[in-house]
Each structure stands twice: as C-alpha cells, then as structure tokens.
Design an enzyme around this catalytic site. Structure first.
Site, PDB file in Angstrom:
ATOM      1  N   TRP A   1       0.825  -1.212   0.000  1.00  0.00           N
ATOM      2  CA  TRP A   1       0.000   0.000   0.000  1.00  0.00           C
ATOM      3  C   TRP A   1       0.854   1.256   0.000  1.00  0.00           C
ATOM      4  CZ3 TRP A   1      -4.114  -1.365  -2.040  1.00  0.00           C
ATOM      5  CH2 TRP A   1      -4.662  -2.641  -1.771  1.00  0.00           C
TER       6      TRP A   1
ATOM      7  N   ASP B   1      -0.797   6.535   6.710  1.00  0.00           N
ATOM      8  CA  ASP B   1      -1.953   5.675   6.454  1.00  0.00           C
ATOM      9  C   ASP B   1      -1.993   4.682   7.606  1.00  0.00           C
ATOM     10  OD1 ASP B   1      -3.651   3.618   5.692  1.00  0.00           O
ATOM     11  OD2 ASP B   1      -2.739   3.302   3.727  1.00  0.00           O
TER      12      ASP B   1
ATOM     13  N   LYS C   1     -11.169  -2.212   8.527  1.00  0.00           N
ATOM     14  CA  LYS C   1     -10.338  -3.215   9.182  1.00  0.00           C
ATOM     15  C   LYS C   1     -10.575  -3.239  10.691  1.00  0.00           C
ATOM     16  CE  LYS C   1      -6.980  -2.575   5.529  1.00  0.00           C
ATOM     17  NZ  LYS C   1      -7.088  -3.894   4.920  1.00  0.00           N
TER      18      LYS C   1
END
Length: 359
Positions: free
Chosen positions: A101, A171, A195
């Site tokens: 990511w 992030d 999540k």
C-alpha cells in the site's frame, strides 16, 4: 451456523454488541420511525449522529482543536491522490515503502509531483521496517509518507521516522484505534475503517488545519479538496451515512471498554498468545522480524505450500474463516483486530497445535 471466528484482513470482524444494537435499530432509529439508511444527511437526527461520532473519536484519540476530522469516501486509495494534490506546495514528497500500500501510494503520488522513495524493505519481501533514524529527507519535501501498519506483511512502525522537521503523513488503516496515539506528531492521519472500526465505505482523515489550503491547482477535483470537506463538516455531498453511524457505535464501544490504552493492553495480550506459539512451534513460523511485528496482522507459514493449503481448508471446516495469506506472501495470515475476542486467538492456537501434532 453460529458466528465464526473471522480473521479477515478487511472488511473484518466487528463487535457483536454493536451489530446487535444496529440490528435492533434497523427499522426505527431512536423513535424516528425510519432506519439510518433511509434518513436525510441534512436532517437534525443525522446531524446528531455524525457530530457525536466526531466528538467521541476526538475524545478517544485526544485530537487537538487545530485538527479537522473528516468522514470521507473512496478508501485509502483515493487518499493516495488527495494527499499529494493537497499537500504538495513545492511539488516534492518523500515516501518510505514498507509494503504494497505504501508502494501504491508512492506510485500514485508520482502523477502529481516528484515522489522520492527514500527507504524500502522490498528487498526482503517487506518483512521488516527499515532504520528511519537518519533518512535522506529532501530539503524541498512537503511531507514524509508512511503506511504505519502493513496489513499484508504484518509489520508495524514502533518508532516513527525522524522526518527532520517535515510533516508526517500516515496511512493507519489497519492499526486505527488499536492503541493510544499522539496526534500532534502527524500532519495527516488517515485510513479506511473496514479493518478495525466499521463497515467498508468510510475513510477517516485527521488533518492539521494549517495544511488545508485554498490555493490548489485547478485540476484538483472539488471533492478531493480537504477545504471543501472541512468547510462543510463532511456533509458537502451525501456521506456514507450508515457506515459513519456504525463507526459511531464502535467509538462508544471502545470508550465503554476503557479506551485506547485498554485496547493496546488487550491487543498485546492477544498477539502474544499467537506469537509465543509461533516462536515455539516446529511447524509454523512467523515471517516478520521480531521487533517489527504488528499486533493486528500476523502472517505465518509452514514452509510447505501443500501443508499451508491443507491447514487453510481444515481451519475453515473448524470455524476459523479467512486465514489464507495474501498471494504475495503465501501461507496464512490471522488479522486480530480490536473486535477479535481473546478466546478466538486461544482457540486458533489450540487448533494449530493439534494440526501440528497430526501432521
């Protein structure tokens, strides 16, 4: 079939108590005669929902007044573009690439300016966090970017990088609200909620107000300007109303559980059960350097692909869902977010122990 132990990396397990409460309110929220799914985002009832959610999140994280809290859409992917579009004044940013990511965010940023990859752990399949104490930070860098917890690879920054005075952007999708955080160390903290906080479809962005600019290039889409969203209190257009409502319930649940210090304690205890087993097992082994291990995502392997596949199939039959690892790592991965009960991890370890004896 009853509830399974869901080890999915996201969308992931939610607190059962929250789901029951939402179910009870599905047809009639708080005497309004309608579901939250049906109400106008401009209504007084919904305004209370989103404002309470923001207030509870601010309390949980200790978000200072000089930061905006935004409830947005488009997942972390959209922020890969929004961050450089909004923050690149000099047109330069430094990226630390510790997983898929972070790598995708770095690639996306290249469309909007000069994105430097100043450190990476790709040489060892992202199984560690590089030393970030003395990085070649660009003098012109508008920010330094990290993905703080790497969902796929199971690594976590336990010490934030030395950004040499530059703004830190993180992030935190897969470690959001898993432990106390000093918000003032960051310029921007953001993450998808699917999540550790709520249903897919909501992205939370916490941004220091001085980073919210009015002088953006014309090409920046109206909805990707932080100023648009901040000025409208996340209600510029129709937000993901129902998702925000569930997040609000999770914030209340976290407060009731004792807040983020208590969550950290529980998460450390849960992770220790699994890591201690992996460290003593003759069959299973973790894939991450010990000092960089995540409390949220635990990848492990047997070293034999057929045995891995057998384990995944048998664990599913035994009521443990979503243990197959990401295709880039193989093996297995257990995501043990806030809402995963301790007994879920204990039962998984029991199952692994039996599997090892039988194979």
């Amino acid at each position: 079939m009853g509830r399974v132990y869901n080890f999915s990396a996201g969308p992931a397990v939610l607190p059962e108590e929250v789901l029951r409460e939402a179910a009870a309110e599905m047809l009639d929220y708080n005497g309004s005669g309608m579901s939250v799914m049906e109400m106008s985002h401009r209504s007084k009832v919904y305004d209370d929902i989103i404002k309470t959610a923001e207030a509870d999140l601010r309390e949980l994280m200790g978000v200072p007044d000089n930061y905006e809290v935004l409830f947005l859409q488009g997942g972390a992917w959209t922020q890969f573009a929004a961050v450089p579009m909004n923050l690149m004044k000099n047109g330069v940013a430094d990226y630390i690439v510790t997983g898929q990511w972070a790598k995708k965010a770095w690639q996306e940023a290249q469309k909007y300016g000069k994105a430097n990859k100043i450190a990476s752990s790709e040489d060892e399949t992202f199984s560690y966090i590089p030393d970030c104490s003395d990085l070649p930070i660009d003098d012109d860098a508008d920010y330094v970017y990290i993905c703080e917890n790497n969902t796929i690879y199971g690594t976590k920054y336990w010490k934030l990088p030395n950004t040499k005075g530059k703004t830190l952007v993180a992030d935190v999708s897969s470690c959001f609200l898993s432990e106390p955080v000093d918000v003032t160390k960051y310029g921007v903290i953001y993450g998808g909620v699917q999540k550790n906080i709520g249903p897919a479809g909501v992205t939370i962005v916490i941004i220091r107000k001085d980073l919210i600019r009015d002088d953006l290039p014309d090409y920046v889409p109206t909805l990707l300007k932080y100023k648009t969203q901040a000025d409208a209190g996340s209600l510029f257009n129709t937000p993901p109303c129902y998702g925000i409502y569930i997040c609000g319930k999770v914030f209340k649940w976290l407060k009731k559980m004792g807040g983020l210090a208590e969550m950290k304690k529980r998460n450390e205890e849960k992770a220790a059960i699994l890591y201690d087993f992996l460290d003593s097992s003759n069959m299973f082994k973790g894939t991450v350097r010990k000092e960089d291990r995540s409390l949220m995502n635990v990848p492990f392997v047997t070293g034999n692909e057929e045995l891995d596949a057998k384990f995944v199939a048998e664990s599913k039959s035994a009521g443990f869902e979503n243990l197959k690892g990401h295709r880039t790592v193989g093996g297995m991965r257990a995501s043990i977010y806030n809402a995963m009960p301790r007994e879920g991890v204990e039962k998984l370890v029991q199952f692994m122990d039996e599997f090892e004896k039988n194979n």
